[in-house]
Design a protein around this motif. Structure first.
Motif, PDB file in Angstrom:
ATOM      1  N   GLY A   1     -45.740-103.187 -27.865  1.00 12.70           N
ATOM      2  CA  GLY A   1     -46.790-104.119 -28.024  1.00 12.70           C
ATOM      3  C   GLY A   1     -48.399-103.722 -28.430  1.00 12.70           C
TER       4      GLY A   1
ATOM      5  N   VAL B   1     -51.910-104.564 -30.787  1.00 17.90           N
ATOM      6  CA  VAL B   1     -53.131-104.683 -30.014  1.00 17.90           C
ATOM      7  C   VAL B   1     -54.236-103.782 -30.705  1.00 17.90           C
TER       8      VAL B   1
ATOM      9  N   ALA C   1     -55.654-105.094 -24.293  1.00 15.61           N
ATOM     10  CA  ALA C   1     -56.668-105.808 -25.071  1.00 15.61           C
ATOM     11  C   ALA C   1     -58.137-106.448 -24.394  1.00 15.61           C
ATOM     12  N   ALA C   2     -57.689-106.652 -23.048  1.00 13.31           N
ATOM     13  CA  ALA C   2     -59.005-106.974 -22.219  1.00 13.31           C
ATOM     14  C   ALA C   2     -59.779-105.763 -21.997  1.00 13.31           C
TER      15      ALA C   2
ATOM     16  N   ASP D   1     -47.390-102.982 -16.769  1.00 13.66           N
ATOM     17  CA  ASP D   1     -46.298-103.762 -16.332  1.00 13.66           C
ATOM     18  C   ASP D   1     -45.799-103.417 -14.967  1.00 13.66           C
TER      19      ASP D   1
ATOM     20  N   ALA E   1     -56.156 -99.265 -18.151  1.00 12.01           N
ATOM     21  CA  ALA E   1     -55.529-100.574 -18.030  1.00 12.01           C
ATOM     22  C   ALA E   1     -54.606-100.729 -17.138  1.00 12.01           C
TER      23      ALA E   1
ATOM     24  N   ASP F   1     -49.661-102.564 -19.985  1.00 16.56           N
ATOM     25  CA  ASP F   1     -49.562-104.069 -20.396  1.00 16.56           C
ATOM     26  C   ASP F   1     -50.579-104.287 -21.524  1.00 16.56           C
ATOM     27  N   PRO F   2     -49.936-104.819 -22.719  1.00 18.59           N
ATOM     28  CA  PRO F   2     -50.756-105.059 -23.814  1.00 18.59           C
ATOM     29  C   PRO F   2     -52.068-105.893 -23.627  1.00 18.59           C
ATOM     30  N   ASP F   3     -51.626-106.887 -22.719  1.00 16.52           N
ATOM     31  CA  ASP F   3     -52.827-107.793 -22.668  1.00 16.52           C
ATOM     32  C   ASP F   3     -53.903-107.268 -21.808  1.00 16.52           C
ATOM     33  N   ALA F   4     -53.602-106.184 -20.788  1.00 10.71           N
ATOM     34  CA  ALA F   4     -54.736-105.577 -20.125  1.00 10.71           C
ATOM     35  C   ALA F   4     -55.224-104.732 -20.980  1.00 10.71           C
TER      36      ALA F   4
END
Ligand SMILES: Cc1ncc(COP(=O)(O)O)c(C=O)c1O
Length: 392
Positions: free
Chosen positions: A141, A145, A119-120, A107, A104, A114-117
């Motif tokens: 973060g 996740v 999760a995706a 940041d 992933a 990056d926690p959003d990356a």
């Protein structure tokens, strides 16, 4: 002026205590941790330091990560999500367990996942998240996740001894398993060595078995109950590691004090991003992220010309662009497990796929060697050199 380095005696904390420890171990005539006392004591001391019930010692940080990956038991072809900015020791154990590393993006300022990356990137075959506390900054973060997806979180703390999360919990104790390295260039060392910590008794037992040939060694039996290698730490290494572990708080206090001084000295510089939260950072290295048009290779060269131990990018290329992943065979001539994922989950490696990681390595990230023996004078010289290098 020369800078103390982790490669030299004057940049290490190896002294009378370690000499005494090694001599103590030698005098017993027992250098194997299977029957000796030093490594078992190191495990108890490591567990106590982290206020967790279980610690297992092993032969390297890579071995520690291999114990953790084996313990979370991916099926062949399962995926483990990890960071493209780390040592290959983070990734090799995933391949060794026939699992697929999925990178992933990170940041753009900390270089941490990056926690959003993350999760995706979670898919039907994701088996674990393996986060890295890069340079000693807590990768935050990830627990949320992992929990939301019902996945274990492995923390790679090789560079993050006594790193604290914003809520003060120690790195290694927030995830399911924390992995540490005692290699020469780490905060504390026994040459090579590793430790894992966990609150989970089942995982601890699996890891202990994996480090010792799958041999439980209870009741005098010689039965091999699971697949394992020999990743044992020796008593000599364990004795040194115990002496080093006792010095760890002092090492961190010294690194944090001088790092705070450099943060203060550079805080007003435009185009320069410094780590937040210096008192919780472990300062394995001192990372600086530059805004364009500043260029990391150019600034590193200027610093090197002034004798400052600095390097651009940390890695030559982020891990998702390393030949071991993009082209080299894994076993024999085969690229298994990278060659056989389901068609809809072919791992995406190579340049252009993780832009933040790629930009850090090629353009924006600068790392300065850090050391507990730096004096205020060392820091002030580094500060002056950085100021010159970025304002010319
Ligand atoms: C983040 C990270 N992970 C894993 C490793 C592997 O540790 P070792 O060299 O002890 O095998 C290292 C260091 O080398 C590291 O910095």
């Amino acid at each position: 002026m020369s800078y103390p380095s982790m490669a030299d005696a004057d940049g290490r904390t190896l002294g009378a205590e370690e000499i005494e420890a090694v001599t103590r171990a030698l005098r017993t005539g027992m250098l194997s941790s299977v029957w000796g006392t030093e490594v078992r004591a190191l495990e108890r001391e490591m567990a106590a330091l982290h206020a967790v019930p279980h610690a297992v010692a092993c032969s390297s940080g890579t071995a520690a990560l291999h114990l953790a990956v084996a313990a979370v038991a991916p099926e062949p072809g399962d995926e483990i999500i990890t960071s493209p900015i780390s040592d290959i020791g983070t990734v090799a154990p995933i391949l060794a367990q026939n699992a697929v590393p999925v990178f992933a993006d990170v940041d753009p300022y900390t270089g941490n996942l990056d926690p959003d990356a993350v999760a995706a990137a979670i898919g039907p075959r994701t088996r674990a998240i393996l986060g890295v506390h890069l340079f000693g900054a807590a990768a935050t973060g990830l627990r949320a996740v992992a929990d939301a997806a019902g996945l274990p979180l492995i923390e790679d703390c090789a560079q993050a001894w006594l790193t604290r999360y914003p809520d003060d919990r120690l790195a290694g104790t927030v995830g399911t398993i924390g992995c540490f390295s005692l290699q020469q260039w780490k905060h504390i060392t026994c040459g090579d060595g590793g430790l894992v910590v966990t609150g989970d008794a089942t995982l601890a037992r699996r890891m202990r078995l994996f480090a010792d040939k799958g041999w439980p060694r209870d009741g005098g039996t010689r039965r091999y109950v699971s697949l394992g290698l020999n990743y044992r730490m020796t008593e000599l290494a364990g004795a040194v590691a115990r002496a080093q572990l006792a010095k760890l708080p002092g090492v961190l206090a010294a690194r944090r004090r001088t790092a705070r001084r450099l943060v203060a000295a550079l805080a007003d510089l435009p185009g320069v991003h410094l780590p937040a939260d210096p008192d919780r950072h472990a300062w394995w290295l001192f990372p600086i992220v530059l805004d364009p048009p500043l260029d990391n290779a150019d600034v590193a060269a200027r610093l090197a010309a002034e004798g400052v131990p600095a390097r651009a990018g940390y890695l030559d290329e982020p891990l998702h662009c390393a030949p071991v992943l993009t082209e080299a065979p894994c076993y024999g001539t085969s690229r298994y497990p990278l060659s056989t994922p389901p068609a809809d989950r072919v791992p995406e490696y190579g340049w252009g796929t993780r832009p933040n990681a790629e930009r850090l390595v090629t353009q924006t990230l600068l790392v300065i060697q850090w050391n507990e023996r730096y004096t205020d004078e060392h820091v002030d010289r580094i500060a002056a050199a950085v100021r010159r290098a970025v304002t010319r």
